[in-house]
Design a protein around this motif. Structure first.
Motif, PDB file in Angstrom:
ATOM      1  N   SER A  79       0.832  -1.208   0.000  1.00 62.44           N
ATOM      2  CA  SER A  79       0.000   0.000   0.000  1.00 62.44           C
ATOM      3  C   SER A  79       0.865   1.255   0.000  1.00 62.44           C
ATOM      4  O   SER A  79       0.527   2.246  -0.657  1.00 62.44           O
ATOM      5  N   GLN A  80       1.993   1.220   0.705  1.00 63.25           N
ATOM      6  CA  GLN A  80       2.908   2.361   0.694  1.00 63.25           C
ATOM      7  C   GLN A  80       3.494   2.566  -0.700  1.00 63.25           C
ATOM      8  O   GLN A  80       3.581   3.692  -1.189  1.00 63.25           O
ATOM      9  N   LEU A 126      -4.087  14.535   3.495  1.00 63.83           N
ATOM     10  CA  LEU A 126      -4.590  13.293   4.076  1.00 63.83           C
ATOM     11  C   LEU A 126      -3.454  12.415   4.596  1.00 63.83           C
ATOM     12  O   LEU A 126      -3.530  11.872   5.704  1.00 63.83           O
ATOM     13  N   LEU A 127      -2.398  12.292   3.819  1.00 65.49           N
ATOM     14  CA  LEU A 127      -1.242  11.511   4.248  1.00 65.49           C
ATOM     15  C   LEU A 127      -0.602  12.117   5.492  1.00 65.49           C
ATOM     16  O   LEU A 127      -0.213  11.402   6.423  1.00 65.49           O
ATOM     17  N   CYS A 129      -2.113  14.001   7.800  1.00 64.14           N
ATOM     18  CA  CYS A 129      -3.005  13.806   8.952  1.00 64.14           C
ATOM     19  C   CYS A 129      -2.969  12.364   9.463  1.00 64.14           C
ATOM     20  O   CYS A 129      -2.943  12.131  10.670  1.00 64.14           O
ATOM     21  N   VAL A 130      -2.955  11.405   8.553  1.00 66.65           N
ATOM     22  CA  VAL A 130      -2.888   9.999   8.964  1.00 66.65           C
ATOM     23  C   VAL A 130      -1.558   9.705   9.644  1.00 66.65           C
ATOM     24  O   VAL A 130      -1.504   8.989  10.649  1.00 66.65           O
ATOM     25  N   ASN A 131      -0.488  10.279   9.114  1.00 67.36           N
ATOM     26  CA  ASN A 131       0.831  10.089   9.713  1.00 67.36           C
ATOM     27  C   ASN A 131       0.862  10.656  11.133  1.00 67.36           C
ATOM     28  O   ASN A 131       1.377  10.020  12.058  1.00 67.36           O
ATOM     29  N   TYR A 133      -1.696  11.125  13.104  1.00 66.83           N
ATOM     30  CA  TYR A 133      -2.588  10.304  13.927  1.00 66.83           C
ATOM     31  C   TYR A 133      -1.851   9.052  14.429  1.00 66.83           C
ATOM     32  O   TYR A 133      -1.903   8.722  15.604  1.00 66.83           O
ATOM     33  N   TYR A 134      -1.169   8.349  13.532  1.00 64.50           N
ATOM     34  CA  TYR A 134      -0.505   7.107  13.929  1.00 64.50           C
ATOM     35  C   TYR A 134       0.765   7.357  14.737  1.00 64.50           C
ATOM     36  O   TYR A 134       1.172   6.498  15.509  1.00 64.50           O
ATOM     37  N   GLU A 135       1.390   8.519  14.584  1.00 62.15           N
ATOM     38  CA  GLU A 135       2.546   8.831  15.436  1.00 62.15           C
ATOM     39  C   GLU A 135       2.111   9.063  16.873  1.00 62.15           C
ATOM     40  O   GLU A 135       2.805   8.672  17.808  1.00 62.15           O
ATOM     41  N   ARG A 137      -0.785   7.884  18.294  1.00 65.42           N
ATOM     42  CA  ARG A 137      -1.486   6.736  18.857  1.00 65.42           C
ATOM     43  C   ARG A 137      -0.711   5.443  18.709  1.00 65.42           C
ATOM     44  O   ARG A 137      -1.119   4.418  19.216  1.00 65.42           O
TER      45      ARG A 137
END
Length: 138
Positions: A79-80, A126-127, A129-131, A133-135, A137
């Motif tokens: 996916s990456q 989007l990328l 924000c997702v990055n 978020y996962y950093e 959490r």
């Protein structure tokens, strides 16, 4: 009842919103049968999705239960890579449209360029924000 499939619940809510919109258009504009048929279809689809939301597991939950570490690693890596390739293709198309617009000055090229650049910006935000978020959490 316990919610087991969040995607189905979201689809059920969306189809019930479409049901309400179809009925509103049916009653407000001429009472055409196609709007009543679309409302019936949205009702059936919404009820099916609502049933699945509480009785079946989603594909992501089933895949997570059956996947081992190597499968998860390969899915993340593929996916990456796909996201990177898509980003490069989007950027190349933007440059090609800038070049084409510079040559021919056609307004439709400028419209396509604007749409592709907007898609590239949305993809980047989007990328990001997702990055973030996962950093946080992890």
């Amino acid at each position: 009842m316990k919610l087991t499939n969040k995607r189905s619940l979201a689809l059920a809510v969306l189809s019930l919103v479409l049901l309400a919109a179809s009925l509103a258009v049916y009653f407000l504009q001429g009472r055409e049968i196609r709007f009543l048929l679309s409302a019936g279809l949205a009702l059936v689809w919404g009820l099916v999705q609502l049933y699945e939301a509480f009785h079946t597991k989603g594909a992501a939950e089933l895949a997570a239960a059956l996947a081992d570490e190597r499968d998860r690693y390969l899915a993340a890596k593929s996916s990456q890579r796909a996201l990177g390739i898509f980003s490069c293709l989007l950027l190349a198309a933007c440059f090609a449209l800038v070049f084409s617009y510079g040559l021919w000055k056609r307004p439709e090229l400028l419209g396509a360029l604007t749409a592709l650049c907007a898609a590239a910006v949305v993809l980047f935000v989007l990328l990001l924000c997702v990055n973030i978020y996962y950093e946080k959490r992890g």
